[in-house]
Design a protein around this motif. Structure first.
Motif, PDB file in Angstrom:
ATOM      1  N   MET A 183     -17.526   0.093  14.338  1.00 30.33           N
ATOM      2  CA  MET A 183     -17.170   0.194  15.751  1.00 30.33           C
ATOM      3  C   MET A 183     -17.678   1.513  16.327  1.00 30.33           C
ATOM      4  SD  MET A 183     -13.537  -0.317  17.719  1.00 30.33           S
ATOM      5  CE  MET A 183     -12.801   1.279  17.427  1.00 30.33           C
ATOM      6  N   LEU A 184     -17.553   2.588  15.557  1.00 34.18           N
ATOM      7  CA  LEU A 184     -18.074   3.880  16.000  1.00 34.18           C
ATOM      8  C   LEU A 184     -19.583   3.834  16.161  1.00 34.18           C
ATOM      9  CD1 LEU A 184     -16.392   6.890  14.163  1.00 34.18           C
ATOM     10  CD2 LEU A 184     -16.344   6.310  16.576  1.00 34.18           C
ATOM     11  N   PHE A 185     -20.252   3.219  15.211  1.00 31.50           N
ATOM     12  CA  PHE A 185     -21.706   3.116  15.271  1.00 31.50           C
ATOM     13  C   PHE A 185     -22.132   2.324  16.501  1.00 31.50           C
ATOM     14  CE2 PHE A 185     -25.677   0.895  14.198  1.00 31.50           C
ATOM     15  CZ  PHE A 185     -26.499   1.981  13.941  1.00 31.50           C
ATOM     16  N   ALA A 186     -21.464   1.196  16.755  1.00 29.89           N
ATOM     17  CA  ALA A 186     -21.789   0.365  17.913  1.00 29.89           C
ATOM     18  C   ALA A 186     -21.534   1.111  19.215  1.00 29.89           C
ATOM     19  CB  ALA A 186     -20.963  -0.922  17.873  1.00 29.89           C
ATOM     20  N   HIS A 187     -20.446   1.879  19.253  1.00 33.12           N
ATOM     21  CA  HIS A 187     -20.122   2.637  20.461  1.00 33.12           C
ATOM     22  C   HIS A 187     -21.184   3.694  20.748  1.00 33.12           C
ATOM     23  CE1 HIS A 187     -17.870   4.754  23.500  1.00 33.12           C
ATOM     24  NE2 HIS A 187     -17.848   5.854  22.764  1.00 33.12           N
ATOM     25  N   ARG A 188     -21.663   4.341  19.715  1.00 27.66           N
ATOM     26  CA  ARG A 188     -22.701   5.360  19.912  1.00 27.66           C
ATOM     27  C   ARG A 188     -24.026   4.732  20.297  1.00 27.66           C
ATOM     28  NH1 ARG A 188     -20.843   8.747  14.534  1.00 27.66           N
ATOM     29  NH2 ARG A 188     -19.059   9.782  15.500  1.00 27.66           N
ATOM     30  N   LEU A 189     -24.293   3.547  19.727  1.00 27.27           N
ATOM     31  CA  LEU A 189     -25.552   2.866  20.000  1.00 27.27           C
ATOM     32  C   LEU A 189     -25.565   2.242  21.389  1.00 27.27           C
ATOM     33  CD1 LEU A 189     -28.236   2.141  18.533  1.00 27.27           C
ATOM     34  CD2 LEU A 189     -27.174  -0.054  17.938  1.00 27.27           C
ATOM     35  N   SER A 190     -24.453   1.589  21.780  1.00 28.96           N
ATOM     36  CA  SER A 190     -24.396   0.889  23.068  1.00 28.96           C
ATOM     37  C   SER A 190     -22.966   0.885  23.601  1.00 28.96           C
ATOM     38  CB  SER A 190     -24.909  -0.545  22.920  1.00 28.96           C
ATOM     39  OG  SER A 190     -24.837  -1.234  24.154  1.00 28.96           O
ATOM     40  N   PRO A 191     -22.546   1.969  24.249  1.00 28.44           N
ATOM     41  CA  PRO A 191     -21.188   2.030  24.795  1.00 28.44           C
ATOM     42  C   PRO A 191     -20.880   0.882  25.756  1.00 28.44           C
ATOM     43  CG  PRO A 191     -22.236   4.181  24.885  1.00 28.44           C
ATOM     44  CD  PRO A 191     -23.292   3.207  24.497  1.00 28.44           C
ATOM     45  N   ALA A 192     -21.863   0.461  26.553  1.00 38.04           N
ATOM     46  CA  ALA A 192     -21.646  -0.620  27.528  1.00 38.04           C
ATOM     47  C   ALA A 192     -21.312  -1.928  26.824  1.00 38.04           C
ATOM     48  CB  ALA A 192     -22.876  -0.788  28.408  1.00 38.04           C
ATOM     49  N   LEU A 193     -21.972  -2.176  25.698  1.00 40.57           N
ATOM     50  CA  LEU A 193     -21.698  -3.398  24.935  1.00 40.57           C
ATOM     51  C   LEU A 193     -20.262  -3.393  24.420  1.00 40.57           C
ATOM     52  CD1 LEU A 193     -22.542  -6.014  23.514  1.00 40.57           C
ATOM     53  CD2 LEU A 193     -23.380  -4.602  21.614  1.00 40.57           C
ATOM     54  N   VAL A 194     -19.832  -2.265  23.862  1.00 35.52           N
ATOM     55  CA  VAL A 194     -18.462  -2.167  23.352  1.00 35.52           C
ATOM     56  C   VAL A 194     -17.463  -2.273  24.507  1.00 35.52           C
ATOM     57  CG1 VAL A 194     -16.828  -0.754  22.047  1.00 35.52           C
ATOM     58  CG2 VAL A 194     -19.238  -0.815  21.373  1.00 35.52           C
ATOM     59  N   ASP A 195     -17.787  -1.698  25.663  1.00 38.49           N
ATOM     60  CA  ASP A 195     -16.928  -1.834  26.843  1.00 38.49           C
ATOM     61  C   ASP A 195     -16.717  -3.305  27.196  1.00 38.49           C
ATOM     62  OD1 ASP A 195     -16.467   0.848  27.230  1.00 38.49           O
ATOM     63  OD2 ASP A 195     -18.025   1.107  28.749  1.00 38.49           O
ATOM     64  N   SER A 196     -17.791  -4.083  27.133  1.00 38.50           N
ATOM     65  CA  SER A 196     -17.675  -5.506  27.490  1.00 38.50           C
ATOM     66  C   SER A 196     -16.813  -6.259  26.488  1.00 38.50           C
ATOM     67  CB  SER A 196     -19.065  -6.147  27.583  1.00 38.50           C
ATOM     68  OG  SER A 196     -19.694  -6.208  26.310  1.00 38.50           O
ATOM     69  N   VAL A 197     -16.928  -5.889  25.206  1.00 36.20           N
ATOM     70  CA  VAL A 197     -16.086  -6.516  24.174  1.00 36.20           C
ATOM     71  C   VAL A 197     -14.624  -6.174  24.414  1.00 36.20           C
ATOM     72  CG1 VAL A 197     -15.538  -6.537  21.715  1.00 36.20           C
ATOM     73  CG2 VAL A 197     -17.929  -6.576  22.460  1.00 36.20           C
ATOM     74  N   MET A 198     -14.345  -4.904  24.742  1.00 32.98           N
ATOM     75  CA  MET A 198     -12.970  -4.482  24.998  1.00 32.98           C
ATOM     76  C   MET A 198     -12.396  -5.182  26.232  1.00 32.98           C
ATOM     77  SD  MET A 198     -12.113  -2.621  22.546  1.00 32.98           S
ATOM     78  CE  MET A 198     -13.041  -1.973  21.143  1.00 32.98           C
ATOM     79  N   ALA A 199     -13.228  -5.396  27.240  1.00 34.34           N
ATOM     80  CA  ALA A 199     -12.780  -6.106  28.443  1.00 34.34           C
ATOM     81  C   ALA A 199     -12.393  -7.548  28.112  1.00 34.34           C
ATOM     82  CB  ALA A 199     -13.863  -6.073  29.515  1.00 34.34           C
ATOM     83  N   LYS A 200     -13.161  -8.178  27.240  1.00 38.57           N
ATOM     84  CA  LYS A 200     -12.837  -9.550  26.818  1.00 38.57           C
ATOM     85  C   LYS A 200     -11.524  -9.580  26.037  1.00 38.57           C
ATOM     86  CE  LYS A 200     -17.613 -11.215  26.608  1.00 38.57           C
ATOM     87  NZ  LYS A 200     -18.738 -11.662  25.716  1.00 38.57           N
ATOM     88  N   LEU A 201     -11.323  -8.585  25.176  1.00 37.55           N
ATOM     89  CA  LEU A 201     -10.067  -8.516  24.441  1.00 37.55           C
ATOM     90  C   LEU A 201      -8.887  -8.311  25.370  1.00 37.55           C
ATOM     91  CD1 LEU A 201     -11.115  -6.309  21.380  1.00 37.55           C
ATOM     92  CD2 LEU A 201     -10.487  -8.724  21.334  1.00 37.55           C
ATOM     93  N   ALA A 202      -9.082  -7.492  26.410  1.00 31.82           N
ATOM     94  CA  ALA A 202      -8.011  -7.260  27.376  1.00 31.82           C
ATOM     95  C   ALA A 202      -7.640  -8.532  28.110  1.00 31.82           C
ATOM     96  CB  ALA A 202      -8.439  -6.181  28.378  1.00 31.82           C
ATOM     97  N   ARG A 203      -8.651  -9.316  28.493  1.00 32.98           N
ATOM     98  CA  ARG A 203      -8.391 -10.598  29.173  1.00 32.98           C
ATOM     99  C   ARG A 203      -7.674 -11.565  28.239  1.00 32.98           C
ATOM    100  NH1 ARG A 203     -13.496  -9.368  31.451  1.00 32.98           N
ATOM    101  NH2 ARG A 203     -14.609 -10.617  29.898  1.00 32.98           N
TER     102      ARG A 203
END
Length: 266
Positions: free
Chosen positions: A242-262
């Motif tokens: 998760m840390l690696f993905a966040h550093r590589l593409s924060p926007a992608l991880v943001d979208s995943v977190m938004a889906k989890l929130a929904r």
């Protein structure tokens, strides 16, 4: 950072009655470290103490709340009086809550910060004089992968662990001049009691049933890092990715977190 021989060292472990704290205390005992077990649940501490002594190391129990200045003072005085000093301080005690930020009370937010951050910071400040006299001294701060990347519905917990991360980095640089090491442990999902003892639960987190690593796995990695003089560890492969993905593409991880929130709001 200094490599250290663990046998014969003296440690305080907060939150030692369960979860990661208990596992770290027992792993230290297995390595020959004498531990002061500090937490609020006396019966559980007595059980951990007995297990530590079965592993061949002496342990002592101190019942108290880590946010209580007098309890912290008594713990340090006990270390000085009974152990003749202190070599390791493990700041592990922590609490959490679940729910949307807009509906969370300031009392809950402050309680989380009091336990997770301010108690650790104050205890460390109070312990530094003893640690300065210790043998290969080290401060171990148990943070979280959520101190590097926030997730929805645990905002106060995430914020408190971000505080632990930044503080640990600053502290490490400052104390390097005095020979005191600082290790930051950032676990990912761990099978511990944290999720079962929430200060407040206003939402069921969809990922709460996710299988994590064991507390014993985290403890083994932590004690190995203490021995070799590590700076920071992430003892969970999912957390590392998760840390690696966040550093590589924060926007992608943001979208995943938004889906989890929904998903959590359904």
């Amino acid at each position: 950072m200094a490599r250290r021989e663990l046998k014969g060292l003296r440690a305080i472990v907060t939150g030692a009655s369960g979860g990661i704290g208990r596992a770290v205390a027992l792993e230290l005992a297995r390595a020959g470290v004498r531990c002061i077990l500090f937490a609020r649940r006396a019966e559980r501490l007595d059980e951990v103490c007995q297990q530590a002594e079965q592993l061949g190391s002496k342990a002592s129990v101190l019942v108290g709340d880590v946010t209580d200045a007098e309890a912290r003072k008594a713990c340090l005085e006990f270390a000085e009086r009974e152990l003749s000093g202190l070599d390791l301080l493990v700041n592990n005690a922590g609490i959490s809550a679940s729910g949307e930020f807009a509906g969370e009370s300031s009392e809950v937010q402050r309680k989380i910060f009091e336990v997770n951050f301010f108690a650790a910071a104050e205890f460390t400040r109070e312990a530094i004089p003893l640690l300065r006299q210790g043998r290969t001294p080290m401060i171990v701060n148990v943070g979280s992968i959520l101190g590097h990347r926030g997730i929805p519905y645990t905002s106060a917990y995430c914020a408190s662990k971000f505080a632990i991360t930044g503080w640990s980095q600053s502290l490490r640089a400052e104390l390097s001049t005095e020979g005191i090491d600082v290790l930051l442990v950032s676990p990912g999902t761990t099978e511990s009691e944290l999720a079962d003892n929430l200060v407040e639960q206003r939402i069921k987190l969809p990922w709460s049933g996710m299988r994590g690593v064991t507390a014993e796995y985290v403890a083994e990695a932590t004690v190995k890092a203490i021995s070799r003089g590590g700076h920071e560890i992430v003892p969970n492969w999912r957390g590392w990715w998760m840390l690696f993905a966040h550093r590589l593409s924060p926007a992608l991880v943001d979208s995943v977190m938004a889906k989890l929130a929904r998903k959590a709001n359904r």
